[in-house]
Design a protein around this motif. Structure first.
Motif, PDB file in Angstrom:
ATOM      1  N   ALA A 107       0.843  -1.199   0.000  1.00 21.26           N
ATOM      2  CA  ALA A 107       0.000   0.000   0.000  1.00 21.26           C
ATOM      3  C   ALA A 107       0.875   1.244   0.000  1.00 21.26           C
ATOM      4  CB  ALA A 107      -0.908   0.009   1.228  1.00 21.26           C
ATOM      5  N   ALA A 108       0.338   2.329  -0.543  1.00 24.81           N
ATOM      6  CA  ALA A 108       1.017   3.625  -0.519  1.00 24.81           C
ATOM      7  C   ALA A 108      -0.058   4.694  -0.406  1.00 24.81           C
ATOM      8  CB  ALA A 108       1.836   3.831  -1.793  1.00 24.81           C
ATOM      9  N   CYS A 109       0.161   5.657   0.469  1.00 21.65           N
ATOM     10  CA  CYS A 109      -0.801   6.746   0.601  1.00 21.65           C
ATOM     11  C   CYS A 109      -0.060   8.050   0.893  1.00 21.65           C
ATOM     12  CB  CYS A 109      -1.836   6.455   1.689  1.00 21.65           C
ATOM     13  SG  CYS A 109      -1.153   6.307   3.346  1.00 21.65           S
ATOM     14  N   GLU A 110      -0.754   9.142   0.663  1.00 19.05           N
ATOM     15  CA  GLU A 110      -0.192  10.472   0.879  1.00 19.05           C
ATOM     16  C   GLU A 110      -1.100  11.249   1.814  1.00 19.05           C
ATOM     17  OE1 GLU A 110       0.782  14.578  -1.607  1.00 19.05           O
ATOM     18  OE2 GLU A 110       0.450  12.712  -2.686  1.00 19.05           O
ATOM     19  N   GLU A 111      -0.475  12.034   2.672  1.00 12.82           N
ATOM     20  CA  GLU A 111      -1.198  12.902   3.593  1.00 12.82           C
ATOM     21  C   GLU A 111      -0.513  14.253   3.541  1.00 12.82           C
ATOM     22  OE1 GLU A 111      -1.410  13.105   8.393  1.00 12.82           O
ATOM     23  OE2 GLU A 111      -1.750  11.141   7.505  1.00 12.82           O
ATOM     24  N   VAL A 112      -1.275  15.330   3.565  1.00  8.73           N
ATOM     25  CA  VAL A 112      -0.692  16.668   3.573  1.00  8.73           C
ATOM     26  C   VAL A 112      -0.779  17.207   4.988  1.00  8.73           C
ATOM     27  CG1 VAL A 112      -0.825  19.010   2.666  1.00  8.73           C
ATOM     28  CG2 VAL A 112      -1.301  17.054   1.169  1.00  8.73           C
ATOM     29  N   ARG A 113       0.364  17.655   5.513  1.00  5.81           N
ATOM     30  CA  ARG A 113       0.435  18.162   6.886  1.00  5.81           C
ATOM     31  C   ARG A 113       0.984  19.580   6.906  1.00  5.81           C
ATOM     32  NH1 ARG A 113       3.195  13.061   9.978  1.00  5.81           N
ATOM     33  NH2 ARG A 113       1.599  11.533   9.457  1.00  5.81           N
ATOM     34  N   GLY A 114       0.699  20.265   7.983  1.00  9.30           N
ATOM     35  CA  GLY A 114       1.294  21.587   8.226  1.00  9.30           C
ATOM     36  C   GLY A 114       1.142  22.526   7.058  1.00  9.30           C
ATOM     37  N   ALA A 115       2.243  23.166   6.696  1.00  8.79           N
ATOM     38  CA  ALA A 115       2.264  24.170   5.631  1.00  8.79           C
ATOM     39  C   ALA A 115       2.329  23.489   4.265  1.00  8.79           C
ATOM     40  CB  ALA A 115       3.433  25.114   5.820  1.00  8.79           C
ATOM     41  N   ASN A 116       1.293  22.701   3.953  1.00 11.21           N
ATOM     42  CA  ASN A 116       1.197  22.023   2.655  1.00 11.21           C
ATOM     43  C   ASN A 116       2.375  21.075   2.422  1.00 11.21           C
ATOM     44  OD1 ASN A 116      -0.340  21.483   0.419  1.00 11.21           O
ATOM     45  ND2 ASN A 116       0.667  23.026  -0.847  1.00 11.21           N
ATOM     46  N   THR A 117       2.792  20.362   3.472  1.00  9.17           N
ATOM     47  CA  THR A 117       3.912  19.435   3.403  1.00  9.17           C
ATOM     48  C   THR A 117       3.393  18.019   3.165  1.00  9.17           C
ATOM     49  OG1 THR A 117       5.168  20.798   4.952  1.00  9.17           O
ATOM     50  CG2 THR A 117       5.905  18.517   4.651  1.00  9.17           C
ATOM     51  N   PRO A 118       3.766  17.400   2.032  1.00 14.10           N
ATOM     52  CA  PRO A 118       3.299  16.033   1.789  1.00 14.10           C
ATOM     53  C   PRO A 118       4.077  15.022   2.625  1.00 14.10           C
ATOM     54  CG  PRO A 118       4.714  16.730  -0.006  1.00 14.10           C
ATOM     55  CD  PRO A 118       4.556  17.916   0.920  1.00 14.10           C
ATOM     56  N   VAL A 119       3.388  14.016   3.091  1.00 13.39           N
ATOM     57  CA  VAL A 119       3.984  12.903   3.828  1.00 13.39           C
ATOM     58  C   VAL A 119       3.525  11.628   3.128  1.00 13.39           C
ATOM     59  CG1 VAL A 119       4.049  11.666   6.020  1.00 13.39           C
ATOM     60  CG2 VAL A 119       3.964  14.165   6.000  1.00 13.39           C
ATOM     61  N   TYR A 120       4.473  10.779   2.742  1.00 10.14           N
ATOM     62  CA  TYR A 120       4.148   9.517   2.095  1.00 10.14           C
ATOM     63  C   TYR A 120       4.304   8.387   3.099  1.00 10.14           C
ATOM     64  CZ  TYR A 120       4.612  11.749  -2.525  1.00 10.14           C
ATOM     65  OH  TYR A 120       4.469  12.540  -3.627  1.00 10.14           O
ATOM     66  N   GLN A 121       3.408   7.431   3.021  1.00  9.91           N
ATOM     67  CA  GLN A 121       3.500   6.237   3.853  1.00  9.91           C
ATOM     68  C   GLN A 121       3.469   5.034   2.932  1.00  9.91           C
ATOM     69  OE1 GLN A 121       0.811   5.984   7.207  1.00  9.91           O
ATOM     70  NE2 GLN A 121       0.646   3.788   6.936  1.00  9.91           N
ATOM     71  N   PHE A 122       4.442   4.128   3.106  1.00 11.82           N
ATOM     72  CA  PHE A 122       4.545   2.930   2.283  1.00 11.82           C
ATOM     73  C   PHE A 122       4.470   1.698   3.165  1.00 11.82           C
ATOM     74  CE2 PHE A 122       7.945   5.762   0.271  1.00 11.82           C
ATOM     75  CZ  PHE A 122       7.034   6.437  -0.524  1.00 11.82           C
ATOM     76  N   GLU A 123       3.801   0.692   2.677  1.00  8.77           N
ATOM     77  CA  GLU A 123       3.842  -0.621   3.314  1.00  8.77           C
ATOM     78  C   GLU A 123       4.270  -1.595   2.231  1.00  8.77           C
ATOM     79  OE1 GLU A 123       1.022  -3.906   5.555  1.00  8.77           O
ATOM     80  OE2 GLU A 123       0.233  -1.899   5.189  1.00  8.77           O
TER      81      GLU A 123
END
Length: 133
Positions: A107-123
């Protein structure tokens, strides 16, 4: 170093990976070796690693299939997650294609945090060769 940090949540029963602490200590000790031998490229060690307790190999080191590792790298100027790909799945496939052992993206997903900062999570799974023994 340099004020960088990261934070994440792990299950309450997970522990720090003792094999990582051992590898980091061995690497520091090797740095003091004055034998004039040319050191081989040691590769990258995570800055932190956690997983469930219990599974140990013959040396008493963690041998769990489930874990999380963190690598902090401040030396890549101009790097953003977007340089890996336009979305989380593309970035994951780009990173996993560079691994020496066979991997499979779960799986792979993206989340936007703070000042429009992308965070990717991979499994993903890594075939360590045990499946074919």
């Amino acid at each position: 170093g340099g004020g960088s940090y990261c934070s994440f949540l792990i299950p309450a029963d997970w522990v720090a990976d003792t094999s990582l602490a051992l590898a980091q200590a061995q690497r520091r000790a090797r740095a003091l070796d004055y034998s004039m031998r040319q050191p081989s490229s040691p590769g990258v060690l995570p800055d932190a690693a956690f997983g469930p307790p219990g599974k140990r190999d013959g040396l008493g080191l963690s041998n769990s299939d489930t874990n999380v590792s963190v690598i902090v790298n401040n030396d890549v100027s101009g790097f953003t997650l977007r340089t890996l790909g336009d979305d989380a799945e593309s970035a994951a496939r780009s990173l996993l294609s560079k691994r020496k052992r066979p991997t499979e993206l779960v799986a792979a997903c993206e989340e936007v945090r703070g000042a429009n900062t992308p965070v990717y999570q991979f499994e993903y799974t890594v075939d360590r060769g045990e499946r074919y023994k």
